[in-house]
Design a protein around this motif. Structure first.
Motif, PDB file in Angstrom:
ATOM      1  N   PRO A 139     -34.153   0.580  16.606  1.00  0.00           N
ATOM      2  CA  PRO A 139     -35.056  -0.556  16.870  1.00  0.00           C
ATOM      3  C   PRO A 139     -34.352  -1.922  16.871  1.00  0.00           C
ATOM      4  N   TRP A 140     -33.474  -2.200  15.918  1.00  0.00           N
ATOM      5  CA  TRP A 140     -32.771  -3.491  15.908  1.00  0.00           C
ATOM      6  C   TRP A 140     -31.991  -3.713  17.198  1.00  0.00           C
ATOM      7  N   GLY A 141     -31.210  -2.664  17.577  1.00  0.00           N
ATOM      8  CA  GLY A 141     -30.340  -2.781  18.753  1.00  0.00           C
ATOM      9  C   GLY A 141     -31.140  -2.880  20.042  1.00  0.00           C
ATOM     10  N   GLN A 142     -32.198  -2.082  20.134  1.00  0.00           N
ATOM     11  CA  GLN A 142     -32.997  -2.092  21.365  1.00  0.00           C
ATOM     12  C   GLN A 142     -33.641  -3.460  21.592  1.00  0.00           C
ATOM     13  N   LYS A 143     -34.124  -4.038  20.490  1.00  0.00           N
ATOM     14  CA  LYS A 143     -34.736  -5.380  20.606  1.00  0.00           C
ATOM     15  C   LYS A 143     -33.688  -6.410  21.056  1.00  0.00           C
ATOM     16  N   ALA A 144     -32.525  -6.350  20.418  1.00  0.00           N
ATOM     17  CA  ALA A 144     -31.482  -7.337  20.727  1.00  0.00           C
ATOM     18  C   ALA A 144     -30.932  -7.145  22.140  1.00  0.00           C
ATOM     19  N   PHE A 145     -30.649  -5.914  22.512  1.00  0.00           N
ATOM     20  CA  PHE A 145     -30.035  -5.658  23.820  1.00  0.00           C
ATOM     21  C   PHE A 145     -31.018  -5.992  24.950  1.00  0.00           C
ATOM     22  N   LYS A 146     -32.285  -5.644  24.735  1.00  0.00           N
ATOM     23  CA  LYS A 146     -33.291  -5.983  25.748  1.00  0.00           C
ATOM     24  C   LYS A 146     -33.372  -7.498  25.908  1.00  0.00           C
ATOM     25  N   GLY A 147     -33.368  -8.202  24.779  1.00  0.00           N
ATOM     26  CA  GLY A 147     -33.477  -9.655  24.807  1.00  0.00           C
ATOM     27  C   GLY A 147     -32.252 -10.331  25.418  1.00  0.00           C
ATOM     28  N   TYR A 148     -31.085  -9.900  25.026  1.00  0.00           N
ATOM     29  CA  TYR A 148     -29.856 -10.582  25.481  1.00  0.00           C
ATOM     30  C   TYR A 148     -29.323 -10.048  26.815  1.00  0.00           C
ATOM     31  N   LEU A 149     -29.526  -8.716  27.048  1.00  0.00           N
ATOM     32  CA  LEU A 149     -28.883  -8.080  28.211  1.00  0.00           C
ATOM     33  C   LEU A 149     -29.877  -7.648  29.291  1.00  0.00           C
ATOM     34  N   GLY A 150     -31.169  -7.640  28.941  1.00  0.00           N
ATOM     35  CA  GLY A 150     -32.175  -7.236  29.926  1.00  0.00           C
ATOM     36  C   GLY A 150     -32.553  -5.772  29.760  1.00  0.00           C
ATOM     37  N   SER A 151     -33.537  -5.339  30.599  1.00  0.00           N
ATOM     38  CA  SER A 151     -34.077  -3.998  30.363  1.00  0.00           C
ATOM     39  C   SER A 151     -33.341  -2.878  31.095  1.00  0.00           C
ATOM     40  N   ASP A 152     -32.323  -3.197  31.889  1.00  0.00           N
ATOM     41  CA  ASP A 152     -31.512  -2.136  32.491  1.00  0.00           C
ATOM     42  C   ASP A 152     -30.562  -1.576  31.421  1.00  0.00           C
ATOM     43  N   GLU A 153     -30.927  -0.400  30.901  1.00  0.00           N
ATOM     44  CA  GLU A 153     -30.204   0.139  29.736  1.00  0.00           C
ATOM     45  C   GLU A 153     -28.765   0.546  30.040  1.00  0.00           C
ATOM     46  N   THR A 154     -28.425   0.684  31.330  1.00  0.00           N
ATOM     47  CA  THR A 154     -27.033   1.049  31.634  1.00  0.00           C
ATOM     48  C   THR A 154     -26.083  -0.089  31.234  1.00  0.00           C
ATOM     49  N   THR A 155     -26.609  -1.318  31.231  1.00  0.00           N
ATOM     50  CA  THR A 155     -25.739  -2.454  30.844  1.00  0.00           C
ATOM     51  C   THR A 155     -25.510  -2.471  29.324  1.00  0.00           C
ATOM     52  N   TRP A 156     -26.321  -1.768  28.587  1.00  0.00           N
ATOM     53  CA  TRP A 156     -26.178  -1.749  27.124  1.00  0.00           C
ATOM     54  C   TRP A 156     -24.950  -0.956  26.686  1.00  0.00           C
ATOM     55  N   GLU A 157     -24.553   0.019  27.543  1.00  0.00           N
ATOM     56  CA  GLU A 157     -23.473   0.934  27.144  1.00  0.00           C
ATOM     57  C   GLU A 157     -22.180   0.200  26.843  1.00  0.00           C
ATOM     58  N   ALA A 158     -21.978  -0.931  27.515  1.00  0.00           N
ATOM     59  CA  ALA A 158     -20.739  -1.699  27.327  1.00  0.00           C
ATOM     60  C   ALA A 158     -20.638  -2.288  25.922  1.00  0.00           C
ATOM     61  N   TYR A 159     -21.768  -2.285  25.205  1.00  0.00           N
ATOM     62  CA  TYR A 159     -21.765  -2.839  23.842  1.00  0.00           C
ATOM     63  C   TYR A 159     -22.259  -1.826  22.813  1.00  0.00           C
ATOM     64  N   ASP A 160     -22.212  -0.553  23.146  1.00  0.00           N
ATOM     65  CA  ASP A 160     -22.685   0.482  22.215  1.00  0.00           C
ATOM     66  C   ASP A 160     -21.482   1.313  21.761  1.00  0.00           C
ATOM     67  N   ALA A 161     -21.211   1.300  20.458  1.00  0.00           N
ATOM     68  CA  ALA A 161     -20.008   1.969  19.933  1.00  0.00           C
ATOM     69  C   ALA A 161     -19.989   3.447  20.292  1.00  0.00           C
ATOM     70  N   CYS A 162     -21.153   4.088  20.364  1.00  0.00           N
ATOM     71  CA  CYS A 162     -21.169   5.520  20.690  1.00  0.00           C
ATOM     72  C   CYS A 162     -20.711   5.752  22.133  1.00  0.00           C
ATOM     73  N   SER A 163     -21.220   4.928  23.071  1.00  0.00           N
ATOM     74  CA  SER A 163     -20.780   5.068  24.473  1.00  0.00           C
ATOM     75  C   SER A 163     -19.302   4.727  24.598  1.00  0.00           C
ATOM     76  N   LEU A 164     -18.891   3.665  23.930  1.00  0.00           N
ATOM     77  CA  LEU A 164     -17.492   3.227  24.036  1.00  0.00           C
ATOM     78  C   LEU A 164     -16.547   4.293  23.471  1.00  0.00           C
ATOM     79  N   ALA A 165     -16.946   4.914  22.360  1.00  0.00           N
ATOM     80  CA  ALA A 165     -16.091   5.936  21.741  1.00  0.00           C
ATOM     81  C   ALA A 165     -15.917   7.123  22.694  1.00  0.00           C
ATOM     82  N   LYS A 166     -17.011   7.491  23.377  1.00  0.00           N
ATOM     83  CA  LYS A 166     -16.945   8.647  24.287  1.00  0.00           C
ATOM     84  C   LYS A 166     -15.909   8.444  25.384  1.00  0.00           C
ATOM     85  N   HIS A 167     -15.766   7.190  25.835  1.00  0.00           N
ATOM     86  CA  HIS A 167     -14.868   6.913  26.961  1.00  0.00           C
ATOM     87  C   HIS A 167     -13.553   6.282  26.536  1.00  0.00           C
TER      88      HIS A 167
END
Ligand SMILES: N[C@@H](CCC(=O)N[C@@H](CS)C(=O)NCC(=O)O)C(=O)O
Length: 287
Positions: free
Chosen positions: A187-215
């Motif tokens: 909930p904290w991250g979703q609120k912040a990412f939606k507010g700062y980055l917008g509702s396209d969730e693919t743009t969130w991956e660039a700031y998500d440690a789990c996505s970054l670790a995978k790649h």
């Protein structure tokens, strides 16, 4: 010392000096404060430059919480390392409603570069922490920018993980306390990412440690994570450390996740283990 910074306070502690400086930030377009601890081995006149560890704080914090409550200075003195702690967001920017919530806006910059029109002019904590602040302290103080590490707590734990994973080789090591490991899924991250980055969730991956670790591809040292088992935010699924364990396993990133019975989310927990974190970084910073 250059004239780009103004000394706000200087206090003797554990043989060194705990200082706070302010400066006009180009990224944040406001006056920003940061803390800096100089251990006793710091000598402004000498050629020698000391390594630095960055500390990123969590929600609601300023540059003060860590320096008042963690007791990290004792260990920084022992190892001869500088610790720098930025604020957690821009301040006094006259953005309507920016202080209405404790988990978004002021005190909650989430270490991203915002893209949403309302926030993008000032909320650039990612660029501030990874570029502007290092350049400023490197040109102002006797700091060796080839020896930098990063650590943080909660929102700042998320910040430390993403700064490390997005910049292979820039930081020698990373360690975190109760980090928000998978912001896209809490909930904290979703609120912040939606507010700062917008509702396209693919743009969130660039700031998500789990996505970054995978790649992630690059040099890696053990990632040290401490988590209290009585942390109320762990129970509310805000932190999700086990998701990070899975992502790291996929990329064979070595992590040490220590779970501690009875410890909560507070600086009581941080002050208990901060000495081990500073020692962890000192190994890689060779100090
Ligand atoms: N009730 C807490 C909720 C937020 C919180 O726990 N913040 C953590 C970081 S996520 C913190 O470091 N708070 C400041 C402190 O303990 O000094 C507060 O308002 O401070």
């Amino acid at each position: 010392m250059g004239s780009d910074v103004t000394e706000v306070s200087r206090s003797r502690i554990f043989g060194g000096y705990q200082c706070v400086y302010s400066h006009d930030s180009k990224e944040l377009k406001c006056k920003a404060h940061f803390s800096i601890y100089f251990p006793p081995s710091y000598d402004e006149q000498a050629d020698e430059r000391l390594p630095v560890i960055y500390w990123l704080s969590g929600l609601t914090c300023t540059e003060q919480n860590f320096i008042q409550k963690s007791g990290a200075q004792r260990y920084a003195s022992e190892h001869g390392v500088i610790i720098v702690g930025p604020d957690t967001s821009p301040r006094n920017c006259k953005i309507e409603g920016d202080s209405e919530c404790w988990d978004f806006g002021v005190g909650a910059g989430f270490y991203v570069d915002a893209t949403e029109p309302k926030w993008k002019e000032h909320y650039r904590m990612y660029s501030y922490v990874t570029k502007e602040l290092p350049a400023l302290i490197g040109s102002t103080f006797r700091i060796d920018l080839s020896r930098q590490s990063i650590m943080g707590h909660s929102m700042g734990g998320h910040g430390a993980l993403i700064c490390y994973l997005k910049n292979p080789g820039k930081y020698k090591s990373v360690s975190v306390f109760a980090p928000i490991c998978n912001p896209s899924k809490c909930p904290w991250g979703q609120k912040a990412f939606k507010g700062y980055l917008g509702s396209d969730e693919t743009t969130w991956e660039a700031y998500d440690a789990c996505s970054l670790a995978k790649h992630y591809k690059g040099p890696i040292n053990n990632i040290l994570i401490d988590q209290g088992l009585s942390d109320e935010f762990l129970g509310k699924n805000q932190l999700l450390p086990d998701n990070f364990v899975v992502s790291c396993a996929e990329s064979k990133i070595p992590i040490i996740l220590r779970k501690h019975e009875g410890y909560d989310h507070s600086y009581f927990f941080i002050s208990t283990f901060i000495g081990e974190h500073v020692a962890h970084h000192a190994k890689f910073l060779k100090c």
